[in-house]
Design a protein around this motif. Structure first.
Motif, PDB file in Angstrom:
ATOM      1  N   SER A 113      -4.773   4.762 -18.026  1.00 34.86           N
ATOM      2  CA  SER A 113      -5.727   4.201 -18.985  1.00 34.86           C
ATOM      3  C   SER A 113      -5.113   4.003 -20.365  1.00 34.86           C
ATOM      4  CB  SER A 113      -6.956   5.111 -19.098  1.00 34.86           C
ATOM      5  OG  SER A 113      -7.690   5.116 -17.893  1.00 34.86           O
ATOM      6  N   LYS A 114      -3.950   4.608 -20.595  1.00 36.10           N
ATOM      7  CA  LYS A 114      -3.268   4.410 -21.874  1.00 36.10           C
ATOM      8  C   LYS A 114      -2.724   2.978 -22.007  1.00 36.10           C
ATOM      9  CE  LYS A 114      -3.553   8.536 -23.748  1.00 36.10           C
ATOM     10  NZ  LYS A 114      -4.171   8.784 -25.072  1.00 36.10           N
ATOM     11  N   LYS A 115      -2.582   2.303 -20.866  1.00 33.06           N
ATOM     12  CA  LYS A 115      -2.025   0.943 -20.886  1.00 33.06           C
ATOM     13  C   LYS A 115      -2.923  -0.076 -20.194  1.00 33.06           C
ATOM     14  CE  LYS A 115       2.144  -1.719 -19.714  1.00 33.06           C
ATOM     15  NZ  LYS A 115       3.527  -1.673 -19.186  1.00 33.06           N
ATOM     16  N   TYR A 116      -3.657   0.370 -19.178  1.00 30.13           N
ATOM     17  CA  TYR A 116      -4.439  -0.552 -18.359  1.00 30.13           C
ATOM     18  C   TYR A 116      -5.929  -0.200 -18.387  1.00 30.13           C
ATOM     19  CZ  TYR A 116       0.222  -1.253 -16.340  1.00 30.13           C
ATOM     20  OH  TYR A 116       1.572  -1.490 -16.165  1.00 30.13           O
ATOM     21  N   THR A 117      -6.746  -1.191 -18.040  1.00 33.34           N
ATOM     22  CA  THR A 117      -8.159  -0.928 -17.778  1.00 33.34           C
ATOM     23  C   THR A 117      -8.269  -0.488 -16.324  1.00 33.34           C
ATOM     24  OG1 THR A 117      -8.863  -2.612 -19.365  1.00 33.34           O
ATOM     25  CG2 THR A 117     -10.479  -1.901 -17.726  1.00 33.34           C
ATOM     26  N   THR A 118      -8.610   0.755 -16.116  1.00 32.04           N
ATOM     27  CA  THR A 118      -8.617   1.306 -14.764  1.00 32.04           C
ATOM     28  C   THR A 118     -10.020   1.726 -14.351  1.00 32.04           C
ATOM     29  OG1 THR A 118      -8.144   3.532 -15.567  1.00 32.04           O
ATOM     30  CG2 THR A 118      -6.261   2.157 -15.015  1.00 32.04           C
ATOM     31  N   GLU A 140     -13.979  -7.762 -12.866  1.00 35.53           N
ATOM     32  CA  GLU A 140     -12.895  -8.627 -13.326  1.00 35.53           C
ATOM     33  C   GLU A 140     -12.101  -8.005 -14.472  1.00 35.53           C
ATOM     34  OE1 GLU A 140     -16.582  -9.507 -15.619  1.00 35.53           O
ATOM     35  OE2 GLU A 140     -16.085  -9.346 -13.479  1.00 35.53           O
ATOM     36  N   ARG A 141     -12.656  -6.988 -15.132  1.00 32.28           N
ATOM     37  CA  ARG A 141     -11.923  -6.314 -16.210  1.00 32.28           C
ATOM     38  C   ARG A 141     -10.962  -5.251 -15.684  1.00 32.28           C
ATOM     39  NH1 ARG A 141     -17.142  -6.611 -17.857  1.00 32.28           N
ATOM     40  NH2 ARG A 141     -17.523  -4.429 -17.342  1.00 32.28           N
ATOM     41  N   THR A 142     -11.176  -4.811 -14.445  1.00 33.82           N
ATOM     42  CA  THR A 142     -10.331  -3.765 -13.858  1.00 33.82           C
ATOM     43  C   THR A 142      -8.936  -4.317 -13.572  1.00 33.82           C
ATOM     44  OG1 THR A 142     -12.273  -2.755 -12.812  1.00 33.82           O
ATOM     45  CG2 THR A 142     -10.106  -2.081 -11.999  1.00 33.82           C
ATOM     46  N   GLU A 143      -7.916  -3.595 -14.075  1.00 30.23           N
ATOM     47  CA  GLU A 143      -6.528  -4.016 -13.846  1.00 30.23           C
ATOM     48  C   GLU A 143      -5.844  -3.190 -12.766  1.00 30.23           C
ATOM     49  OE1 GLU A 143      -4.771  -5.606 -17.950  1.00 30.23           O
ATOM     50  OE2 GLU A 143      -5.643  -3.600 -18.174  1.00 30.23           O
ATOM     51  N   ILE A 144      -6.251  -1.927 -12.622  1.00 27.88           N
ATOM     52  CA  ILE A 144      -5.748  -1.055 -11.553  1.00 27.88           C
ATOM     53  C   ILE A 144      -6.902  -0.199 -11.038  1.00 27.88           C
ATOM     54  CG2 ILE A 144      -4.179   0.828 -10.931  1.00 27.88           C
ATOM     55  CD1 ILE A 144      -2.261  -0.068 -13.054  1.00 27.88           C
ATOM     56  N   GLY A 145      -7.008  -0.087  -9.719  1.00 28.82           N
ATOM     57  CA  GLY A 145      -8.025   0.767  -9.113  1.00 28.82           C
ATOM     58  C   GLY A 145      -7.399   2.030  -8.549  1.00 28.82           C
ATOM     59  N   ILE A 146      -8.067   3.157  -8.739  1.00 27.12           N
ATOM     60  CA  ILE A 146      -7.580   4.445  -8.239  1.00 27.12           C
ATOM     61  C   ILE A 146      -8.641   5.003  -7.290  1.00 27.12           C
ATOM     62  CG2 ILE A 146      -6.767   6.741  -8.865  1.00 27.12           C
ATOM     63  CD1 ILE A 146      -6.394   5.571 -11.761  1.00 27.12           C
ATOM     64  N   VAL A 147      -8.271   5.164  -6.032  1.00 24.43           N
ATOM     65  CA  VAL A 147      -9.235   5.545  -5.008  1.00 24.43           C
ATOM     66  C   VAL A 147      -8.837   6.870  -4.359  1.00 24.43           C
ATOM     67  CG1 VAL A 147     -10.343   4.871  -2.852  1.00 24.43           C
ATOM     68  CG2 VAL A 147      -9.786   3.130  -4.553  1.00 24.43           C
ATOM     69  N   GLU A 148      -9.676   7.874  -4.543  1.00 27.78           N
ATOM     70  CA  GLU A 148      -9.468   9.164  -3.880  1.00 27.78           C
ATOM     71  C   GLU A 148     -10.042   9.102  -2.471  1.00 27.78           C
ATOM     72  OE1 GLU A 148     -11.172  13.713  -4.290  1.00 27.78           O
ATOM     73  OE2 GLU A 148     -10.943  12.521  -6.107  1.00 27.78           O
ATOM     74  N   MET A 149      -9.296   9.646  -1.508  1.00 27.01           N
ATOM     75  CA  MET A 149      -9.727   9.642  -0.112  1.00 27.01           C
ATOM     76  C   MET A 149      -9.771  11.066   0.432  1.00 27.01           C
ATOM     77  SD  MET A 149      -7.608   6.399   1.453  1.00 27.01           S
ATOM     78  CE  MET A 149      -7.942   4.723   0.891  1.00 27.01           C
ATOM     79  N   GLY A 150     -10.910  11.455   0.946  1.00 31.44           N
ATOM     80  CA  GLY A 150     -11.059  12.769   1.560  1.00 31.44           C
ATOM     81  C   GLY A 150     -11.308  12.628   3.052  1.00 31.44           C
ATOM     82  N   ALA A 151     -11.014  13.683   3.787  1.00 25.47           N
ATOM     83  CA  ALA A 151     -11.227  13.639   5.230  1.00 25.47           C
ATOM     84  C   ALA A 151     -11.308  15.053   5.780  1.00 25.47           C
ATOM     85  CB  ALA A 151     -10.101  12.874   5.925  1.00 25.47           C
TER      86      ALA A 151
END
Length: 427
Positions: A113-118, A140-151
């Motif tokens: 988030s220091k560089k990108y809209t996440t 459309e503003r999101t530049e990188i998505g971070i997805v946590e995956m549990g199982a």
């Protein structure tokens, strides 16, 4: 209804919702069903509360144009999320692991988030419902998505990858978590490595901690690997300086002081630094993000309660994370130390032996007075007065009401269902 048509409806809405208690104006409501509830019955209530459209899968509830009838609401939610993800055309980073997923996700989010809209997974919404909801929050503003995956069962990570279509991925670690569903540590490794399998098959990039031999082994055949850690000469080179009580590390010659307790958090921080380094976040910005990050939600927090200091790590627990917490606690140079440990859930047939293993550790590595809470710990064999067992939290509560704990240094650790943060109210 074809997914393209549903997508036009989605674009007219402000957000997506699955809970009538959290309806936002002009949202798209998905009437999910569970073992004990049927969301279709609440579709009308969702519209009255402000929803613009409702997705249902029982014809009797689709009474006007505001209701969108589909064959299966959950399946539709997942397909819509994948379709939306494809339209965004942004990099998605996925992460899973036995321990530290949420903390690592939040650290990565802070750094990027220091560089990108996440946009990142909120809380621990990391399952077959949470992952689609996370993707649908991206815009459309999101530049990188971070997805946590549990199982907690095989093939679940595989499913989540097919929904999120990640471009990057990492596994925090492999530990004895959810053994009831995975069967063994080998089962855990195989199931979590479904993320590696997806990324390898699609020639995507994997972040690998080269201090972890399992990670290295599981990615030997992966064509695109970004290594980091103390052993690597590429990527981010890191070294743990101390963890008394907060983790301090050396990052490419610069000392970084975090607000995270526990040596085990060194690896979580290392992952975030590696990801930031790969995505060319400024060196100083990465350091600022790590140093400014403050843990919440009972994850590796250091709290002060009257004269007592508490390491609150009661968000969740499994045998691997509990032993790591105890090892860290053992190393801390504090007086009058005490531990409060709650039952570890979802261990299946290994529950008895794993809880006894924790007791055996405490007997051979005295950490001051130990309090064990829960039915599984209550069944263990204890051979020292330094360990007290309580079958229920109410039993512990009654004991603490008549026992003064002052000027102590405490560790509180247990599975979420034990809700051991309640101890703070008594202290």
């Amino acid at each position: 209804m074809i997914i393209e048509t549903l997508y036009t409806h989605f674009l007219k809405c402000t957000t997506v919702c699955t809970d009538t208690r959290k309806i936002e104006k002009d949202c798209l409501f998905f009437a999910l069903r569970g073992d004990k509830f049927n969301g279709n019955k609440f579709a009308g209530q969702a519209l009255e509360s402000g929803a613009k459209y409702c997705v249902v899968d029982e014809k009797e509830y689709a009474v006007d144009a505001r209701y969108i009838l589909v064959e299966d609401v959950l399946d539709t939610l997942q397909h819509l999320a994948t379709y939306h993800r494809a339209q965004l055309k942004i990099p998605i980073l996925a992460l899973t692991g036995s321990n530290g997923k949420t903390t690592t996700k939040e650290l990565i989010h802070a750094v990027l988030s220091k560089k990108y809209t996440t946009t990142a997974t909120q809380g621990n919404l990391n399952n077959h419902i949470g992952v689609p909801l996370t993707l649908l929050q991206m815009n459309e503003r999101t530049e990188i998505g971070i997805v946590e995956m549990g199982a907690n069962h095989p093939k679940e990570i595989e499913l989540l990858c097919s929904i999120a279509l990640p471009d990057y991925g990492l596994i925090t670690n492999f530990g004895k978590a959810h053994l009831e569903g995975f069967g063994s540590l080998d089962g855990v490794i195989k199931a979590k490595s479904e993320l590696y399998d997806y990324l390898t098959k699609h020639q995507k990039i994997i972040f690998v901690n080269d201090n972890d031999p399992i990670q290295v082994k599981q990615t030997l055949n992966s064509p695109k690997v970004f290594k980091f850690g103390m052993l690597t000469s590429t990527g981010a080179t890191l070294e743990l300086i101390k963890s008394q009580p907060y983790v301090t590390l050396n990052y490419n010659g610069t000392e970084v002081k975090s607000q995270l307790a526990g040596t085990y958090n060194f690896n979580n921080i290392a992952v975030a630094i590696a990801v930031g380094s790969y995505f060319e976040v400024n060196h100083e910005a990465i350091i600022n993000a790590i140093e400014q990050y403050t843990p919440t939600s009972n994850r590796s927090q250091i709290l002060h309660k009257k004269s007592n200091t508490v390491i609150m790590d009661a968000y969740n627990a499994n045998p691997t994370s509990m032993l790591a917490a105890l090892e860290n606690f053992k190393q801390l140079l504090q007086e009058n130390k005490m531990v409060f440990l709650g039952d570890m859930f979802e261990l299946g047939q290994t529950a008895e032996s794993e809880h006894q293993g924790i007791v055996d550790y405490l007997e051979t590595h005295p950490l001051g007075q130990a309090y064990l809470i829960g039915k599984n710990f209550y069944k263990t064999e204890v051979n020292t007065d330094a360990i007290l067992k309580f079958e229920t939290f109410e039993d512990l509560k009654a004991y603490l009401r008549r026992t003064k704990i002052e000027n102590a240094f405490l560790l509180i650790k247990g599975s979420r269902g034990m809700a051991l943060e309640r101890i703070l109210e008594i202290l």
